[in-house]
Design a protein around this motif. Structure first.
Motif, PDB file in Angstrom:
ATOM      1  N   GLY A   1       0.809  -1.210   0.000  1.00 22.06           N
ATOM      2  CA  GLY A   1       0.000   0.000   0.000  1.00 22.06           C
ATOM      3  C   GLY A   1       0.840   1.256   0.000  1.00 22.06           C
ATOM      4  O   GLY A   1       2.053   1.221  -0.148  1.00 22.06           O
TER       5      GLY A   1
ATOM      6  N   ASP B   1      -3.217   5.298   2.107  1.00 21.82           N
ATOM      7  CA  ASP B   1      -4.263   4.273   2.115  1.00 21.82           C
ATOM      8  C   ASP B   1      -5.047   4.202   3.424  1.00 21.82           C
ATOM      9  O   ASP B   1      -5.967   3.410   3.555  1.00 21.82           O
ATOM     10  CB  ASP B   1      -3.664   2.893   1.819  1.00 21.82           C
ATOM     11  N   HIS B   2      -4.677   4.999   4.399  1.00 24.60           N
ATOM     12  CA  HIS B   2      -5.397   5.075   5.681  1.00 24.60           C
ATOM     13  C   HIS B   2      -5.425   3.724   6.393  1.00 24.60           C
ATOM     14  O   HIS B   2      -6.489   3.265   6.846  1.00 24.60           O
ATOM     15  CB  HIS B   2      -6.824   5.605   5.485  1.00 24.60           C
TER      16      HIS B   2
ATOM     17  N   ASN C   1     -11.798   4.074   6.769  1.00 21.31           N
ATOM     18  CA  ASN C   1     -11.806   4.222   5.320  1.00 21.31           C
ATOM     19  C   ASN C   1     -10.522   3.659   4.685  1.00 21.31           C
ATOM     20  O   ASN C   1     -10.049   4.160   3.673  1.00 21.31           O
ATOM     21  CB  ASN C   1     -12.002   5.688   4.920  1.00 21.31           C
ATOM     22  N   GLU C   2      -9.996   2.594   5.279  1.00 20.28           N
ATOM     23  CA  GLU C   2      -8.790   1.959   4.745  1.00 20.28           C
ATOM     24  C   GLU C   2      -9.037   1.461   3.324  1.00 20.28           C
ATOM     25  O   GLU C   2     -10.130   1.018   2.984  1.00 20.28           O
ATOM     26  CB  GLU C   2      -8.413   0.767   5.634  1.00 20.28           C
ATOM     27  N   ARG C   3      -8.002   1.561   2.479  1.00 22.15           N
ATOM     28  CA  ARG C   3      -8.147   1.098   1.104  1.00 22.15           C
ATOM     29  C   ARG C   3      -6.789   0.683   0.572  1.00 22.15           C
ATOM     30  O   ARG C   3      -5.757   0.993   1.161  1.00 22.15           O
ATOM     31  CB  ARG C   3      -8.705   2.201   0.217  1.00 22.15           C
ATOM     32  N   ILE C   4      -6.792  -0.030  -0.536  1.00 23.09           N
ATOM     33  CA  ILE C   4      -5.573  -0.352  -1.275  1.00 23.09           C
ATOM     34  C   ILE C   4      -5.986  -0.525  -2.731  1.00 23.09           C
ATOM     35  O   ILE C   4      -7.062  -1.057  -3.020  1.00 23.09           O
ATOM     36  CB  ILE C   4      -4.860  -1.595  -0.732  1.00 23.09           C
ATOM     37  N   SER C   5      -5.143  -0.063  -3.625  1.00 19.07           N
ATOM     38  CA  SER C   5      -5.516  -0.143  -5.038  1.00 19.07           C
ATOM     39  C   SER C   5      -5.328  -1.565  -5.570  1.00 19.07           C
ATOM     40  O   SER C   5      -4.424  -2.286  -5.142  1.00 19.07           O
ATOM     41  CB  SER C   5      -4.684   0.842  -5.871  1.00 19.07           C
TER      42      SER C   5
END
Length: 92
Positions: free
Chosen positions: A42, A46-47, A52-56
């Motif tokens: 990440g 990406d928090h 609101n965690e995310r990863i592309s």
């Protein structure tokens, strides 16, 4: 290092960090008498561990390619084989 370079096309910056894993990593290294390797997938934006965690998806795919390259390189090195990269950033 070479597995990351294979996929991302740059030499990685080796930093020993990992906020939530630091203590766990040190404990496992001590218990198992072996070095640990973290391969983050990440970005700082990406928090991690927040609501609101995310990863592309792109980073997940490239992370998979890094692991594939690493496993191939480990297997090849145990047999005395030198690998050229087939995991270029263009294929990720």
């Amino acid at each position: 290092s070479r597995a990351v370079e294979d996929v991302w096309g740059v030499v990685p910056c080796m930093v020993r960090e990992g906020g939530s894993y630091g203590g766990i990593t040190a404990s496992l290294e001590s218990l198992l008498q072996a070095k640990a390797l973290h391969l983050p997938m990440g970005q700082s934006s990406d928090h991690a561990h927040l609501r609101n965690e995310r990863i592309s998806v792109r980073h997940l795919h490239r992370g998979q390619k890094v692991m594939e390259s690493l496993i191939d390189r480990l297997g090849a090195s145990s047999k005395g084989v030198i690998l050229s990269s087939r995991y270029s950033a263009d294929n990720a």
